[in-house]
Design an enzyme around this catalytic site. Structure first.
Site, PDB file in Angstrom:
ATOM      1  CD  GLU A 166     -23.945   2.824 -32.297  1.00  0.00           C
ATOM      2  OE1 GLU A 166     -24.438   1.727 -32.652  1.00  0.00           O
ATOM      3  OE2 GLU A 166     -23.466   3.635 -33.113  1.00  0.00           O
TER       4      GLU A 166
ATOM      5  CE1 TYR B 117     -22.330  -1.819 -34.590  1.00  0.00           C
ATOM      6  CE2 TYR B 117     -23.960  -1.200 -32.944  1.00  0.00           C
ATOM      7  CZ  TYR B 117     -23.285  -0.938 -34.120  1.00  0.00           C
ATOM      8  OH  TYR B 117     -23.546   0.216 -34.798  1.00  0.00           O
TER       9      TYR B 117
ATOM     10  CG  ASP C 278     -23.393  -2.882 -38.650  1.00  0.00           C
ATOM     11  OD1 ASP C 278     -22.630  -3.187 -39.598  1.00  0.00           O
ATOM     12  OD2 ASP C 278     -24.039  -1.820 -38.630  1.00  0.00           O
TER      13      ASP C 278
END
Length: 188
Positions: A34, A117, A135
């Site tokens: 990520e 996020y 996102d």
């Protein structure tokens, strides 16, 4: 709404890309992917992810690396603060969390360089927390399918998308739902 989730998950199971971080529930691997994928295309990120996993296979190994070593491996990805924060968060996990990765959205957000996020993605993908991952791909899918014209960079827009996305997640597989909606937005 449930039908939407099932249709999306069925599509995902037939069309998903094979990505190395999708075959694990290891929060370290998911977190690493990520952070690398922020502001980076998946195709480029795969190589960096594999380099990092090969060099620093555990959070402990990464926490023991020097900043120069981490940034050397990060070279070419840009936004070097992400590499610095990656190392700082690894140290933070070792010191503040006794080497155990935080297991929920709230505690994940305490890590250096981890925002809403990333915290939601890690909590969902590694620990099956029922929390929406928002996102650009998810915003695009939701705005088109549900005909939402509210700007995503406004308080009203963020609240509207957050509420809708969280209402769509199925209880049984929140991780797969989040992967599916992101993948659909990326590929379609």
């Amino acid at each position: 709404m449930t039908n939407f989730s099932h249709i999306l998950i069925d599509w995902y199971n037939q069309n998903k890309r094979e990505l190395p971080w999708r075959n694990t529930k290891n929060p370290y691997n998911i977190w690493l992917s990520e952070i690398i994928l922020q502001q980076t295309r998946v195709v480029q990120g795969i190589g960096y992810y594999l380099k990092f996993i090969n060099k620093y296979n555990t959070i402990k190994e990464l926490s023991e690396a020097s900043e120069d070593e981490v940034l050397s491996l990060w070279k070419g990805l840009g936004y070097y603060s992400r590499g610095r924060n990656l190392r700082k968060a690894a140290i933070q996990i070792m010191e503040e969390f006794e080497g155990v990765f935080p297991k929920d959205f709230k505690n994940l957000k305490k890590l250096k360089g981890v925002g809403d996020y990333s915290a939601a993605a890690i909590a969902s993908f590694a620990f099956n927390e029922k929390i929406a991952v928002l996102d650009g791909n998810v915003y695009r899918v939701l705005s088109r399918i549900f005909n939402i014209n509210t700007a995503i960079d406004t308080s009203a827009g963020k609240k509207q998308f957050w509420a809708l996305a969280n209402s769509l997640i199925c209880d049984k597989h929140p991780d797969i739902f989040n992967q599916a909606i992101m993948e659909f937005g990326a590929l379609q």
